[in-house]
Motif scaffolding. Structure first.
Motif, PDB file in Angstrom:
ATOM      1  N   ASN A 157      -1.391   6.675  -9.143  1.00  0.00           N
ATOM      2  CA  ASN A 157      -1.715   5.404  -8.510  1.00  0.00           C
ATOM      3  C   ASN A 157      -3.141   4.990  -8.838  1.00  0.00           C
ATOM      4  O   ASN A 157      -3.977   5.785  -9.231  1.00  0.00           O
ATOM      5  N   ASP A 158      -3.384   3.727  -8.675  1.00  0.00           N
ATOM      6  CA  ASP A 158      -4.673   3.121  -8.961  1.00  0.00           C
ATOM      7  C   ASP A 158      -5.510   3.148  -7.677  1.00  0.00           C
ATOM      8  O   ASP A 158      -5.281   2.366  -6.761  1.00  0.00           O
ATOM      9  N   GLU A 159      -6.456   4.072  -7.611  1.00  0.00           N
ATOM     10  CA  GLU A 159      -7.261   4.257  -6.409  1.00  0.00           C
ATOM     11  C   GLU A 159      -8.084   3.007  -6.081  1.00  0.00           C
ATOM     12  O   GLU A 159      -8.236   2.661  -4.910  1.00  0.00           O
ATOM     13  N   LEU A 160      -8.593   2.341  -7.109  1.00  0.00           N
ATOM     14  CA  LEU A 160      -9.382   1.129  -6.876  1.00  0.00           C
ATOM     15  C   LEU A 160      -8.511   0.035  -6.262  1.00  0.00           C
ATOM     16  O   LEU A 160      -8.920  -0.633  -5.308  1.00  0.00           O
ATOM     17  N   GLN A 161      -7.312  -0.131  -6.787  1.00  0.00           N
ATOM     18  CA  GLN A 161      -6.392  -1.130  -6.244  1.00  0.00           C
ATOM     19  C   GLN A 161      -6.015  -0.777  -4.811  1.00  0.00           C
ATOM     20  O   GLN A 161      -5.968  -1.658  -3.939  1.00  0.00           O
ATOM     21  N   LEU A 162      -5.755   0.501  -4.540  1.00  0.00           N
ATOM     22  CA  LEU A 162      -5.443   0.935  -3.176  1.00  0.00           C
ATOM     23  C   LEU A 162      -6.591   0.609  -2.224  1.00  0.00           C
ATOM     24  O   LEU A 162      -6.376   0.103  -1.118  1.00  0.00           O
ATOM     25  N   LYS A 163      -7.794   0.895  -2.653  1.00  0.00           N
ATOM     26  CA  LYS A 163      -8.973   0.635  -1.827  1.00  0.00           C
ATOM     27  C   LYS A 163      -9.111  -0.859  -1.529  1.00  0.00           C
ATOM     28  O   LYS A 163      -9.415  -1.256  -0.410  1.00  0.00           O
ATOM     29  N   ARG A 164      -8.877  -1.691  -2.542  1.00  0.00           N
ATOM     30  CA  ARG A 164      -8.980  -3.141  -2.357  1.00  0.00           C
ATOM     31  C   ARG A 164      -7.922  -3.650  -1.377  1.00  0.00           C
ATOM     32  O   ARG A 164      -8.194  -4.500  -0.527  1.00  0.00           O
ATOM     33  N   LYS A 183      -6.427  -1.933   0.985  1.00  0.00           N
ATOM     34  CA  LYS A 183      -6.750  -1.446   2.326  1.00  0.00           C
ATOM     35  C   LYS A 183      -7.890  -2.251   2.948  1.00  0.00           C
ATOM     36  O   LYS A 183      -7.868  -2.544   4.143  1.00  0.00           O
ATOM     37  N   ALA A 195       0.911   3.955  -2.978  1.00  0.00           N
ATOM     38  CA  ALA A 195       0.512   5.326  -2.662  1.00  0.00           C
ATOM     39  C   ALA A 195       1.593   6.327  -3.049  1.00  0.00           C
ATOM     40  O   ALA A 195       1.291   7.486  -3.344  1.00  0.00           O
ATOM     41  N   ILE A 222       0.838  -1.201   0.000  1.00  0.00           N
ATOM     42  CA  ILE A 222       0.000   0.000   0.000  1.00  0.00           C
ATOM     43  C   ILE A 222       0.872   1.250   0.000  1.00  0.00           C
ATOM     44  O   ILE A 222       0.610   2.202  -0.742  1.00  0.00           O
TER      45      ILE A 222
END
Length: 68
Positions: free
Chosen positions: A36-43, A45, A31, A27
């Motif tokens: 960065n890929d916000e969807l991937q970050l959300k997944r 997290k 970040a 993460i």
């Protein structure tokens, strides 16, 4: 989860902690990228939070029940 002995719980707990730490590093790297890929970050997290909950449940299973 089926009833596990304390050594099996401890092993699983160690595995989850390693995965949690690895996700934390992933993460942080994601970040830091300029784009960065916000969807991937959300997944990631969400997965990290789920692992944290599993770790807490397993840790509570290792605490012996006390007769009050």
């Amino acid at each position: 989860m089926e009833t596990l002995d304390s050594s099996a719980i401890a092993r699983r707990l160690a595995e989850l902690k390693v995965e949690h730490r690895d996700l934390d590093a992933a993460i942080a790297r994601l970040a830091d990228l300029p784009v960065n890929d916000e969807l991937q970050l959300k997944r990631l997290k969400k997965r990290k939070l789920m692992l944290k909950d599993c770790i807490a449940r397993l840790q509570s299973k290792l605490i012996p029940d006390l007769d009050a």
